[in-house]
Structure formats: C-alpha cells, structure tokens
Design an enzyme around this catalytic site. Structure first.
Site, PDB file in Angstrom:
ATOM      1  N   TYR A   1      50.404  57.083  46.370  1.00  0.00           N
ATOM      2  CA  TYR A   1      50.238  58.467  45.925  1.00  0.00           C
ATOM      3  C   TYR A   1      51.400  59.353  46.362  1.00  0.00           C
ATOM      4  CZ  TYR A   1      45.411  58.097  44.270  1.00  0.00           C
ATOM      5  OH  TYR A   1      44.284  57.793  43.566  1.00  0.00           O
TER       6      TYR A   1
ATOM      7  N   LYS B   1      45.737  43.883  51.031  1.00  0.00           N
ATOM      8  CA  LYS B   1      46.219  42.793  50.172  1.00  0.00           C
ATOM      9  C   LYS B   1      47.311  42.074  50.965  1.00  0.00           C
ATOM     10  CE  LYS B   1      46.412  40.526  46.247  1.00  0.00           C
ATOM     11  NZ  LYS B   1      45.339  39.594  45.835  1.00  0.00           N
TER      12      LYS B   1
ATOM     13  N   ASP C   1      40.873  42.266  46.255  1.00  0.00           N
ATOM     14  CA  ASP C   1      40.285  41.664  45.040  1.00  0.00           C
ATOM     15  C   ASP C   1      38.912  41.063  45.334  1.00  0.00           C
ATOM     16  OD1 ASP C   1      41.600  39.766  46.587  1.00  0.00           O
ATOM     17  OD2 ASP C   1      42.465  38.666  44.891  1.00  0.00           O
TER      18      ASP C   1
END
Ligand code: IPM
Ligand code: MN
Length: 369
Positions: free
Chosen positions: A141, A189, A221
């Site tokens: 962001y 991740k 995930d």
C-alpha cells in the site's frame, strides 16, 4: 467523560451508516452523562467534488485535533478512471498514514442468530471469534517505488517492511492474545517472499516475550482455505497490510455479511474507526445498508478511546438482542427465517438504540435497589 470525535462520513452508504453509529454514541453519552462532541469533515469522493482533494487540509487538521476519528466509507465509481493517488481511496490512505495507527483490529464474530446466513454450515461457523490484526501502514500500500508506465507497459509496486514495523504490530497482536484465547496465527508467504521471511523471523522473536501465547505460522494461500474449513481454530490472526485486507473480507463469509464487521486502528496519535465494508454505491440511498458494522465500530470507539468497556459491551449485546428478535437488513435476508422482518438502515439503528436504552435502564434500576 469528554470525547471529541471527528466524523468523516465519506461516500455511498458512508453517511447513512455513520448517522446510525453516531446516534448510538449520542445515546450512550446521554444515558451515561458523557460529553461527546461530534465534528463533521469531508473525505473521499465528496471531498474531491467539494474541494478538489480527497483529504482536504481542514479535515486533516480536524482529525489530528480530535480524540478519535470515525470514518464511514470512501469510494465512488465516478472517479474510477483517476490514478490511485487522486482517487477517493487516496484520502483514506493519507489519513491512515497521518494519524499513524499501524494496528488495524478487525474482529470477526459468528453470531449464532445469523448462523443460517453464512454459506458455511452452522457447525463450521459456530463459536467463531477471530481478531484480525492487520498491519496498516506498510507493505504494498505504501512501498516505493510505485508507478505504471503506460508507454512501456510496465508497472511496479513495492512490498517493503522494516523489522521495527513488524515488531510493533506483533506486540499489539500478542498483547491482545494474552487477554483472549492465547493464540496468534501469523500469516505470510515466507516460501516465496523475503519480506515474509523477515516477517516470520521477527514475529518468532517477539513471541519469546509472550510465553503464555502459542504462535503458529500459516502461508497466506493455505490460510485462505483453513479460514473457511476450520475457522474455530483461530484466535488472533496477525498479518501484513494486503493479506489482511483480503483475509478480513473473506472472514465476512463466516459472519454472514461484510456489513457486520467493525474495525479500529490503534497505535498512532489518534485512533481511527471504520466499518470494514466499503461505500457500496449501488445501494446508497435505498435504505438497504446494514448499519451494524458501523454501530459495532462505535462500540470499539468506546472500548479503545473512551475506556467505557461496559458501554461497548452493552452496544454489542443490543445488536445481538435485535438480531435474536428477528430483525434483518437486506444483506442479512439470505437463509433467514421467512418470519424475519426486513428493516431499513434507520429502522435497524432505532432498534439497536431501543435495545440499548432498555438494557441501560434495567442496569440503572438494578443499581438503584
Ligand atoms: C479496507 C478497504 C481499503 C483498503 C480501501 C478502500 C483503500 O478495502 O479498509 O479494507 O484496501 O484498506
Ligand atoms: Mn478491504
């Protein structure tokens, strides 16, 4: 007590739901003899239309000079063609950064009354009570460089975190877990991203200071899948900005509607409160918006900025009471009993107001005897 609240209603359904939430705060102030001062300010699409900027200087000044900022929603399709730094959403990102709150708390609670509303089976959602701690000032962001070169057809965003940024948000997550079921699930991740490897190593280090809290790591995930399969396994879920954005919307499936989710952003100069849902321009002005996310956000204002825990809990009970009585906004109609009454945004606000007043009256008359 005195509390100065900047009210930035924003776009779409923002003003409608904010109106109900501030109504509830006014009721709490009146019943408890508190002095809550509400000052409106412009943000988002409405601010662009009226001033040319998604976060006018006057709004920023007002916000920084307040004890709490309540924000409805920003986003308007009218500005869809503008670049990210000129869109209504830019106003939201700028105010988040200016206020400095880095820990965005997004509780996701499965109300038994809404069990039929989720596409998940009731035995999966029963008893789910997750607190997402979403890092709010880092990652993709805000990372630089960022650009889109239309000529070359290339674009870049940067996921960046410093160890310090991870430590401070991790501490919030562990401290909150200590007061809950003492488990933190950190989502990353780390099998692909260096940023996630830093995240995981840092969270593991911070965990040593909280020996009562169990830490587990999940890859984002598989977390997306576990969240739907076994949501009861999670207590506090700690994650970076974008993963938290995505997973908290996914968690709305557990509660039955995005319209139910509140949020509070803490850790900065002034706390920022916003329902998780967006501006929903398609239903703006139709009375279909669910004000409960905003009303539950009002409860978070009382809990985190006013230290009025009993009053915060009273609002949450009032919401539950109204749902138990069968009242539903349009978004909550699915799977509900055909005898349930569909009510408008303002009717729902009134019902919660009534339930809250009755509960507080009961409490006061109990104290009187
Ligand atoms: C949220 C919203 C915002 C975000 C948008 C409107 C910028 O989706 O609060 O979850 O991505 O943070
Ligand atoms: Mn979001």
């Amino acid at each position: 007590m005195k509390l100065r609240i900047a009210v930035l209603a924003g776009d779409g359904i923002g003003p409608e739901v904010t109106n109900e939430a501030t109504g509830i705060l006014r009721a709490v102030a009146e019943l408890g003899g508190h002095d809550f001062v509400f000052t409106p300010g412009l943000i988002g699409g409405i601010a662009i239309t009226e001033t040319g900027s998604p976060l006018p200087a006057a709004t920023l000044e007002l916000a920084l000079d307040s004890d709490a900022v309540f924000l409805g929603a920003v986003g308007d399709n009218k500005f869809a063609a503008l670049s990210p730094d000129k869109r209504p959403e830019a106003g939201l990102l700028q105010i988040r950064q200016a206020l400095g709150g880095f820990a965005n708390l997004r509780p996701s609670v499965a109300y038994a009354e809404l069990a039929g509303n989720s596409p998940l089976r009731p035995e999966v959602t029963e008893g789910v009570d997750i607190l997402f701690v979403r890092e709010l000032l880092g990652g993709l962001y805000f990372g630089a460089p960022r650009w889109w070169d239309r000529d070359s057809g290339e674009s870049v965003n940067t996921m960046r975190y410093t160890k310090g940024e991870v430590v401070r948000v991790a501490r919030v997550a562990f401290s909150l877990a200590e007061k809950r079921r003492k488990k933190v699930t950190s989502v990353d991740k780390a099998n692909v991203l260096e940023v996630s490897q830093l995240w995981r190593a840092t969270v593991t280090e911070v965990a040593r200071d909280y020996p009562d809290v169990t830490l587990e790591h999940q890859l984002v995930d598989s977390m997306a899948m576990h969240l739907m399969n076994i949501p009861r396994n999670f207590d506090v879920v700690l994650t970076e900005n974008l993963f938290g954005d995505i997973l908290s919307d996914e968690a709305a499936v557990i509660t039955g509607s995005l319209g139910m989710l509140p949020s509070a952003t803490i850790g900065g100069a002034v706390n920022l409160y916003e329902p998780v849902h967006g501006s929903a321009p398609d239903i703006a002005g139709t009375g279909k918006a669910n004000p409960l996310g905003a009303i539950l956000t009002a409860a978070m204002v009382l809990r985190h900025s006013a230290h009025l825990e009993a009053e915060a809990a009273a609002i949450e009970h009032a919401v539950q009471h109204v749902l138990a009585a069968g009242h539903r906004t349009a978004d909550l109609a699915r799977g509900s009993d055909p005898t349930h009454a569909i009510v408008s945004t303002s009717q729902m606000g009134k019902l919660v107001h009534q339930a809250l007043t009755e509960a507080i009256d009961r409490r006061q008359s109990m104290h009187a005897v």
